[in-house]
Design a protein around this motif. Structure first.
Motif, short mmCIF file in Angstrom:
data_model
loop_
_atom_site.label_atom_id
_atom_site.label_comp_id
_atom_site.label_asym_id
_atom_site.label_seq_id
_atom_site.Cartn_x
_atom_site.Cartn_y
_atom_site.Cartn_z
N CYS A 46 22.19 44.48 24.80
CA CYS A 46 20.78 44.16 24.99
C CYS A 46 20.28 44.69 26.33
CB CYS A 46 20.58 42.65 24.92
SG CYS A 46 20.72 41.94 23.26
N ASN A 49 20.03 48.52 26.14
CA ASN A 49 19.01 49.00 25.20
C ASN A 49 17.78 48.10 25.26
OD1 ASN A 49 20.68 51.14 23.51
ND2 ASN A 49 21.97 49.33 23.68
N HIS A 51 14.75 48.86 25.54
CA HIS A 51 13.61 49.38 24.78
C HIS A 51 13.80 49.23 23.28
CE1 HIS A 51 16.63 52.52 24.99
NE2 HIS A 51 16.04 53.15 23.99
N ARG A 52 14.99 48.75 22.87
CA ARG A 52 15.27 48.56 21.45
C ARG A 52 15.14 47.08 21.08
NH1 ARG A 52 15.19 53.47 18.81
NH2 ARG A 52 16.41 55.02 19.97
N TRP A 56 18.97 45.89 16.90
CA TRP A 56 19.68 47.13 17.27
C TRP A 56 20.98 46.79 17.99
CZ3 TRP A 56 18.27 52.45 16.83
CH2 TRP A 56 19.06 53.32 17.56
N SER A 57 20.92 45.89 18.96
CA SER A 57 22.12 45.50 19.72
C SER A 57 23.11 44.74 18.85
CB SER A 57 21.71 44.63 20.92
OG SER A 57 20.88 45.35 21.81
#
Length: 267
Positions: A46, A49, A51-52, A56-57
């Motif tokens: 997290c 990433n 920006h995700r 996603w994580s």
């Protein structure tokens, strides 16, 4: 004499009770360490990433667990042994216990994440719940880790492909040759391993007198869940195949019109 006899009888019982409690504490500690490890990995993803999305994580964690569990369960089944198709119901080996504790921690983490974010349906939640109960059952009994490890291998072998498919969709690369190859491999592996080989493993489990009846019932439940997934996968594969076929026919018709008229007719 009566007091001496009572001490002789109770001493082995006390030792056995202490040993069982110590073993249970060791298993709980392994599962807790595994849970903390997967949670720490998720938090690290997290942060890396930002920006995700959170999903996603989480799927990166799922992909990592899938690759790791496939490698470990394959080593246990094909190299370390025993062979699950001929020796179900045997006592757990130390390596089997470590892998089951590692996987149990992951499933607890993933089930908690799915419930909190409400991203999965009832079928996936049922699969996670059955997986958790099956692993706990094998650890508590101290046996049947052989076939549970085999089920783990069959369940996770398609997991990395499923996560790759999701990442392709998120990055806009799914509708490509790579996406078609991933889907084809996923359907082939799911059908061949989870349905085909899974049926063989379930037959060996049911035919053997060693596994407990509730262990066999758990195997039937897991195989039934696999069939529920299989129906959804086949329906998806059929729709995608029909769509690809119509797109191919449409493109072929445009090519013929271009060759005949020298240009495409615009309506």
């Amino acid at each position: 004499k009566t007091m001496t006899c009572r001490l002789r009888v109770s001493s082995p019982c006390v030792c056995f009770w202490f040993f069982c409690n110590r073993m249970a504490a060791a298993l709980c500690l392994q599962v807790l360490c595994s849970l903390c490890g997967w949670l720490s990995l998720y938090l690290s993803f997290c942060r890396l990433n930002k920006h995700r999305s959170y999903e996603w994580s989480c799927r990166l964690v799922t992909f990592t667990h899938g690759v790791l569990s496939i490698g470990l369960s394959a080593y246990i089944g094909f190299i370390d042994g025993p062979w699950p198709f001929t020796h179900p119901g045997l006592p757990n080996t130390p390596l089997q216990v470590h892998v089951l504790c590692l996987t149990l921690g992951y499933f607890i983490f993933d089930l908690g994440w799915c419930v909190y974010f409400q991203t999965e349906g009832a079928l996936m939640l049922a699969h996670h719940t059955l997986s958790i109960l099956g692993i706990i059952m094998a650890l508590v009994l101290g046996e049947s880790g052989t076939e549970v490890n085999a089920v783990l291998f069959g369940s996770e072998i398609t997991n990395p492909l499923l996560q790759i498919r999701w990442f392709l969709r998120e990055t806009g690369r799914y509708h490509s040759f790579t996406g078609d190859v991933v889907d084809l491999l996923f359907v082939a592996l799911f059908t061949g391993v989870r349905i085909g080989v899974g049926a063989w493993l379930l037959f060996c489990e049911m035919a053997s007198p060693k596994p407990k009846w509730f262990v066999k019932a758990g195997g039937v439940a897991m195989y039934a869940v696999s069939w529920c997934f299989m129906f959804s996968i086949w329906r998806f594969a059929w729709k995608k195949s029909v769509k690809k076929y119509h797109a191919w026919r449409s493109g072929r018709g445009e090519d013929r019109q271009l060759k005949k008229n020298g240009h495409l007719k615009v309506h």
